[in-house]
Each structure stands twice: as C-alpha cells, then as structure tokens.
Design an enzyme around this catalytic site. Structure first.
Site, PDB file in Angstrom:
ATOM      1  N   ASP A   1       0.852  -1.207   0.000  1.00 23.80           N
ATOM      2  CA  ASP A   1       0.000   0.000   0.000  1.00 23.80           C
ATOM      3  C   ASP A   1       0.882   1.249   0.000  1.00 23.80           C
ATOM      4  O   ASP A   1       0.902   2.035   0.940  1.00 23.80           O
ATOM      5  CB  ASP A   1      -0.942   0.020   1.212  1.00 23.80           C
ATOM      6  CG  ASP A   1      -0.207  -0.009   2.551  1.00 23.80           C
ATOM      7  OD1 ASP A   1      -0.830   0.336   3.580  1.00 23.80           O
ATOM      8  OD2 ASP A   1       1.000  -0.348   2.579  1.00 23.80           O
TER       9      ASP A   1
ATOM     10  N   HIS B   1       9.804  -0.077   7.797  1.00 24.98           N
ATOM     11  CA  HIS B   1       9.175  -1.362   8.122  1.00 24.98           C
ATOM     12  C   HIS B   1       9.163  -2.350   6.952  1.00 24.98           C
ATOM     13  O   HIS B   1       9.666  -3.454   7.045  1.00 24.98           O
ATOM     14  CB  HIS B   1       7.717  -1.127   8.557  1.00 24.98           C
ATOM     15  CG  HIS B   1       7.540  -0.177   9.693  1.00 24.98           C
ATOM     16  ND1 HIS B   1       7.911  -0.457  10.998  1.00 24.98           N
ATOM     17  CD2 HIS B   1       7.020   1.067   9.726  1.00 24.98           C
ATOM     18  CE1 HIS B   1       7.619   0.570  11.772  1.00 24.98           C
ATOM     19  NE2 HIS B   1       7.070   1.519  11.047  1.00 24.98           N
ATOM     20  N   ASP B   2       8.519  -1.946   5.855  1.00 21.52           N
ATOM     21  CA  ASP B   2       8.217  -2.895   4.777  1.00 21.52           C
ATOM     22  C   ASP B   2       9.455  -3.422   4.088  1.00 21.52           C
ATOM     23  O   ASP B   2       9.473  -4.565   3.610  1.00 21.52           O
ATOM     24  CB  ASP B   2       7.297  -2.224   3.749  1.00 21.52           C
ATOM     25  CG  ASP B   2       5.978  -1.846   4.374  1.00 21.52           C
ATOM     26  OD1 ASP B   2       5.354  -0.886   3.887  1.00 21.52           O
ATOM     27  OD2 ASP B   2       5.580  -2.488   5.366  1.00 21.52           O
TER      28      ASP B   2
ATOM     29  N   ASP C   1       6.790   1.148   1.789  1.00 24.59           N
ATOM     30  CA  ASP C   1       6.496   0.211   0.701  1.00 24.59           C
ATOM     31  C   ASP C   1       7.335   0.571  -0.531  1.00 24.59           C
ATOM     32  O   ASP C   1       7.826  -0.305  -1.246  1.00 24.59           O
ATOM     33  CB  ASP C   1       5.027   0.284   0.305  1.00 24.59           C
ATOM     34  CG  ASP C   1       4.069   0.059   1.461  1.00 24.59           C
ATOM     35  OD1 ASP C   1       3.914   1.002   2.269  1.00 24.59           O
ATOM     36  OD2 ASP C   1       3.513  -1.039   1.561  1.00 24.59           O
TER      37      ASP C   1
END
Ligand code: RIB
Ligand code: CA
Length: 340
Positions: A10, A267-268, A15
């Site tokens: 997303d 994070h991603d 991302d």
C-alpha cells in the site's frame, strides 16, 4: 536461484523502499505488485505503485486490489481514523514522482493472486506489507492457494509497541478479519512485527550517505527515509517500544525505552531484506498467532503465544521475528540501491 516474489503493498513511503529493494536485488524476481487500501485509498496506493514502476523503468505489472477491508468498516466505531484519505503523516497522498503514464493490469489483484498461485509449482513467495485484505479474499475464493504459497513474509503486528491504536499495529488494525483469516492457515508464515522493524532503523546520517551514492533509487530511498524521520519529530510520535528481554524460565520482562528521533524504521523493506538474507532477523520465536477481531480496545491486536503458554495445544502458525540486524539491513539498502 532467484526467489519469485509477489509484493502486496500500500505505497506508502516504506512500501516504496521495499519495491526498490526487491527490484534491484539479484536474489529476487519481482513478478508483480498488487495494491490494496491501507496507507491511502486504493486508487492512490495503485497510482503510487505505478509511479514506482515508472520511476524504476521496471516493467513490473501492477494489479489493483481491494478498496475496503473485509467487514470492519461496516462498524464505523471500530475504525475511527480510517480510511487514511489525507493526513500529515510519513506517507503523503502521492509519492513525489511524476504522475504515472502507465496503467494497472485489467485483472483484479485478488483474481491475479488466485490464478497465478494455482497455476504455479508452489514456488512463489508473497511479501505482504499492507493490510491483508487481498490475501484473505484470495483465500476465501480459493482456499487451495494456502498450499501453493512457498512462504508468506508479513510486515505486521507487534508483541510490544503499537502505532495505529494503543494496542495494535496498522496493517493488522486496518483489517483484523483479514489478518485472522491469514493467520489461521497453515501457510508457511514469517511475521516481522514492530518489535523487529524498530530494530532496523536508518539514521539521518545514513540517509545522507545513501543520497551520496548518487543513484536515483538511493536518493529516493534517502528522501523517503528522511521523510519518515522528520515525521517522527514533527508529530512528536514518541514511538515507545519495548526491548523484550527474555529471562529463561520466566515471562519476558519488558524494558521501556524511547527511540532517539534521529532515526526511523523502514518497516516494509525488512520483508524484502528477509527474503534476500533471512539472517537479517537475529531473534525469533515459532508460535501460535491469533488476531483480536472482537472490536474493543484491542481490535486488530496480534496475540503471539511466544511463551507457549498453551503447552503445544495450539498449533505453531508463524515464525515471529523479535530482533533484527540494523547494520546488515542498511548495508543491503546501500548495496542494492546504489547499483548503477
Ligand atoms: O505499521 C507499519 C505498516 O503500516 C507499514 O506497512 C506501513 O507502510 C503502514 O502500512
Ligand atoms: Ca505498507
């Protein structure tokens, strides 16, 4: 042998870095990007994925996915802050790249996942860096895909820490039922919760070093990372996190520590780093993992039985990462995004 990977995401600043890391890695064949409602509504996350593919001249197909969580939005009181239409957050509505001139594929992401996985030899990895709506819907349409996913690497959840509510991480909070549908399967799963991603932060100094590599990807990753660091400062988000110290034979004791806001997690990108080199995760527990879906103050919270309190009565359903090697992670970013 390259790993065949479908990235469900997303975009989203982190991302975006995950997409670049997957694209440049020699260890990954980025088969497709599927998009979903999450950081922003799905028209925006899809536009952002297309902008990334265009920016990278990557030619990776993008499939637009679900625009709403499976059911939780039917109860507005459950998700007061969603959808994230426009927020002063670490993502922004659109990535700072030229508007996409390319189009998504005509096939819906969920049907793409079902068709591609069922036609496969069971050799496809799925990296999930968003609410799990697409994957859960695909499982509902064709449960047999559970036996076709080689490994599902999920950024989501938290043992300690939270970022979407006082008790839940965003990807699982945004669609708890989807997360539970996925957790209840026997798909080989690795979960990278906030406990791991917050131990693989990038610092402001490293952002400058990354930008100095001079490649478009490295400079863009530096921009995305600095944006995330700045957001922590501006919004004074004291991302408390707990350093879970395992004392053998006793329940883990949590030591609260406060991050210095001159760094931020991406994070991603850690899901892709794990697929490139699993040793980037330094501590984990194989555990039964469940998701709270009965609303209330813990709606969407991941509950991982890392102390095996059920003494094996519940099946182990995931490997849950608890720690990560920040130096190895950032070295991977530098190596791959610095490629000319
Ligand atoms: O909690 C972190 C997750 O929520 C990341 O996937 C980020 O992109 C947001 O979607
Ligand atoms: Ca995401």
């Amino acid at each position: 042998m390259k790993k065949k990977v479908i990235l469900d995401c997303d975009p989203g600043s982190d991302d975006a870095v995950a997409i670049m890391l997957a694209w440049f890695s020699d260890d990954i064949d980025l088969m497709a990007i599927t998009t979903v409602n999450g950081n922003r509504i799905v028209p925006k996350t899809t536009e952002n994925a297309l902008r990334m593919v265009q920016f990278l001249h990557a030619g990776v197909p993008v499939y637009r996915g679900c625009g709403d969580p499976i059911i939780c939005n039917e109860i507005p009181s459950r998700k007061p802050n969603l959808p994230r239409v426009t927020l002063n957050d670490c993502h922004g509505d659109f990535l700072p790249l030229p508007e996409a001139k390319i189009q998504p594929q005509p096939e819906h992401a969920v049907f793409y996942l079902v068709r591609t996985l069922m036609e496969s030899d069971g050799d496809i990895y799925v990296a999930a860096t968003a609410p799990l709506t697409n994957i859960a819907m695909a499982l509902r349409i064709e449960p047999r895909i559970a036996g076709k996913i080689k490994q599902l690497v999920i950024m989501g959840g938290a043992i300690c820490g939270a970022n979407a509510s006082p008790s839940a991480e965003f990807n699982f909070y945004a669609d708890p039922e989807a997360a539970k549908i996925v957790m209840d399967t026997d798909i080989p799963k690795v979960i990278l919760p906030l406990d791991a991603t917050w131990r693989a932060c990038i610092t402001e100094e490293q952002c400058q070093e990354l930008a100095a590599l001079g490649t478009p990807a490295a400079k863009f990753a530096a921009t995305m990372s600095q944006k995330r660091i700045d957001n922590l400062k501006v919004n004074d988000i004291s991302q408390h996190n707990f350093d879970l110290r395992h004392t053998p034979g006793t329940v883990a004791s949590a030591v609260l520590y406060r991050y210095d806001n001159t760094m931020a997690p991406i994070h991603d990108a850690l899901t892709i780093a794990y697929l490139i080199d699993p040793s980037v995760i330094t501590e984990w527990v194989d555990a039964n993992v469940d998701i709270e879906i009965m609303s209330g103050i813990c709606d969407g919270r991941m509950v991982a039985d890392i102390h095996n309190t059920k003494k094996g009565r519940d099946p182990v359903t995931a490997r849950v990462a608890l720690n990560a090697d920040a130096a190895k992670f950032t070295a991977m970013l530098f190596e791959n995004l610095g490629r000319k």
